[in-house]
Motif scaffolding. Structure first.
Motif, PDB file in Angstrom:
ATOM      1  N   GLY A 126       0.796  -1.122   0.003  1.00 12.39           N
ATOM      2  CA  GLY A 126      -0.200  -0.009   0.011  1.00 12.39           C
ATOM      3  C   GLY A 126       0.758   1.310   0.064  1.00 12.39           C
ATOM      4  O   GLY A 126       0.129   2.414   0.064  1.00 12.39           O
ATOM      5  N   SER A 127       2.025   1.201  -0.183  1.00 17.00           N
ATOM      6  CA  SER A 127       2.669   2.500  -0.067  1.00 17.00           C
ATOM      7  C   SER A 127       2.272   3.116  -1.580  1.00 17.00           C
ATOM      8  O   SER A 127       2.007   2.658  -2.192  1.00 17.00           O
ATOM      9  CB  SER A 127       4.436   2.344  -0.526  1.00 17.00           C
ATOM     10  OG  SER A 127       4.964   1.642   0.812  1.00 17.00           O
ATOM     11  N   VAL A 128       2.384   4.778  -1.440  1.00 22.52           N
ATOM     12  CA  VAL A 128       2.105   5.299  -2.346  1.00 22.52           C
ATOM     13  C   VAL A 128       3.108   6.686  -2.656  1.00 22.52           C
ATOM     14  O   VAL A 128       3.494   7.148  -1.580  1.00 22.52           O
ATOM     15  CB  VAL A 128       0.566   5.932  -2.080  1.00 22.52           C
ATOM     16  CG1 VAL A 128       0.221   7.077  -3.338  1.00 22.52           C
ATOM     17  CG2 VAL A 128      -0.481   5.137  -1.992  1.00 22.52           C
ATOM     18  N   GLY A 134       8.706  11.478  -6.766  1.00 26.07           N
ATOM     19  CA  GLY A 134       9.085  10.128  -6.124  1.00 26.07           C
ATOM     20  C   GLY A 134       8.808  10.084  -4.734  1.00 26.07           C
ATOM     21  O   GLY A 134       9.329   9.116  -4.077  1.00 26.07           O
ATOM     22  N   ALA A 135       8.486  11.227  -4.035  1.00 24.47           N
ATOM     23  CA  ALA A 135       8.278  11.112  -2.649  1.00 24.47           C
ATOM     24  C   ALA A 135       7.383  10.237  -1.874  1.00 24.47           C
ATOM     25  O   ALA A 135       6.343   9.966  -2.475  1.00 24.47           O
ATOM     26  CB  ALA A 135       8.176  12.666  -2.089  1.00 24.47           C
ATOM     27  N   VAL A 136       7.451   9.840  -0.757  1.00 29.74           N
ATOM     28  CA  VAL A 136       6.473   8.982  -0.066  1.00 29.74           C
ATOM     29  C   VAL A 136       5.436   9.926   0.183  1.00 29.74           C
ATOM     30  O   VAL A 136       5.446  10.880   0.967  1.00 29.74           O
ATOM     31  CB  VAL A 136       7.088   8.153   1.056  1.00 29.74           C
ATOM     32  CG1 VAL A 136       5.983   7.314   1.802  1.00 29.74           C
ATOM     33  CG2 VAL A 136       8.225   7.615   0.594  1.00 29.74           C
ATOM     34  N   LEU A 137       4.175   9.546  -0.348  1.00 31.22           N
ATOM     35  CA  LEU A 137       2.768  10.155   0.224  1.00 31.22           C
ATOM     36  C   LEU A 137       2.196   9.306   1.325  1.00 31.22           C
ATOM     37  O   LEU A 137       1.453   9.849   2.032  1.00 31.22           O
ATOM     38  CB  LEU A 137       2.042  10.084  -0.947  1.00 31.22           C
ATOM     39  CG  LEU A 137       2.461  11.163  -2.129  1.00 31.22           C
ATOM     40  CD1 LEU A 137       1.551  11.132  -3.210  1.00 31.22           C
ATOM     41  CD2 LEU A 137       2.553  12.624  -1.726  1.00 31.22           C
ATOM     42  N   THR A 142       9.580   4.316   3.377  1.00 31.41           N
ATOM     43  CA  THR A 142       9.901   5.529   4.342  1.00 31.41           C
ATOM     44  C   THR A 142      10.823   6.286   3.361  1.00 31.41           C
ATOM     45  O   THR A 142      11.213   7.512   3.603  1.00 31.41           O
ATOM     46  CB  THR A 142      10.596   5.352   5.765  1.00 31.41           C
ATOM     47  OG1 THR A 142      11.714   4.410   5.440  1.00 31.41           O
ATOM     48  CG2 THR A 142       9.685   4.705   6.686  1.00 31.41           C
ATOM     49  N   LYS A 143      11.561   5.761   2.265  1.00 31.42           N
ATOM     50  CA  LYS A 143      12.372   6.691   1.470  1.00 31.42           C
ATOM     51  C   LYS A 143      11.549   6.610  -0.081  1.00 31.42           C
ATOM     52  O   LYS A 143      10.693   5.931  -0.308  1.00 31.42           O
ATOM     53  CB  LYS A 143      13.660   5.230   1.190  1.00 31.42           C
ATOM     54  CG  LYS A 143      14.276   5.318   2.429  1.00 31.42           C
ATOM     55  CD  LYS A 143      15.735   4.412   2.175  1.00 31.42           C
ATOM     56  CE  LYS A 143      16.332   4.164   3.211  1.00 31.42           C
ATOM     57  NZ  LYS A 143      17.537   3.104   3.159  1.00 31.42           N
ATOM     58  N   PRO A 144      12.115   7.576  -0.631  1.00 33.76           N
ATOM     59  CA  PRO A 144      11.336   8.022  -1.888  1.00 33.76           C
ATOM     60  C   PRO A 144      11.839   6.935  -2.987  1.00 33.76           C
ATOM     61  O   PRO A 144      12.897   6.376  -2.549  1.00 33.76           O
ATOM     62  CB  PRO A 144      11.891   9.347  -2.142  1.00 33.76           C
ATOM     63  CG  PRO A 144      13.121   9.625  -1.477  1.00 33.76           C
ATOM     64  CD  PRO A 144      12.989   8.677  -0.378  1.00 33.76           C
TER      65      PRO A 144
END
Length: 164
Positions: A126-128, A134-137, A142-144
């Motif tokens: 589920g990471s977005v 490229g940043a984590v939303l 935790t890393k872009p």
């Protein structure tokens, strides 16, 4: 005596089933999933783009490239990083703005989906990620996403080096 044999057989069956689930879980966690298209450029919107035409680079290798027309605003085309073999999305978040992002999630190494509505989503956990930076939303990442340089040469977009 018969009850003991049935009980032992049942315990063995449960243990084997549990081992199978553990192996499947570990495989899903540690095996890298790559997006479907990694050798040719493909548009993330309806239809497919022309195959990537490598351009010669210093040292005798070739850099993947894609036609500008194959990268719609808000969409992407997929090329392959010649160094790692991983898929890279060349995106156009705004008209005339091009950048490249690794398709590999920084959380567990799963393949992220092409951009949609300005976001790159990982189907595993589920990471977005923001499709422009490229940043984590949204975690658990935790890393872009690693970012690549994209160069424009006439009607072609070339994949440059990974930025640090």
């Amino acid at each position: 005596m018969r009850r003991r044999i049935v009980l032992d057989g049942s315990i063995a069956a449960v243990a084997l089933g549990g081992a199978g689930l553990l192996v499947g879980s570990l495989t899903a966690t540690f095996v890298r999933r790559k997006p479907k298209a990694t050798t040719a450029a493909t548009a993330s919107t309806a239809g497919t783009a022309a195959p990537s035409t490598p351009k010669p680079v210093a040292g005798g290798g070739s850099a993947p490239s894609v036609a500008v027309a194959d990268v719609p605003v808000g969409g992407s085309a997929t090329v392959t990083d010649p160094g790692s073999g991983d898929a890279v999305y060349i995106v156009q978040p705004k008209a005339g703005q091009y950048c490249g992002f690794s398709s590999i999630c920084t959380h567990a190494g799963c393949g992220v989906n092409p951009p949609k509505n300005g976001k790159l989503s990982c189907p595993c956990h589920g990471s977005v990620f923001d499709a422009a930076t490229g940043a984590v939303l949204n975690g658990p990442a935790t890393k872009p996403l690693p970012k690549y340089t994209v160069t424009k040469d006439g009607d072609r977009l070339g994949l440059g080096p990974l930025q640090s």
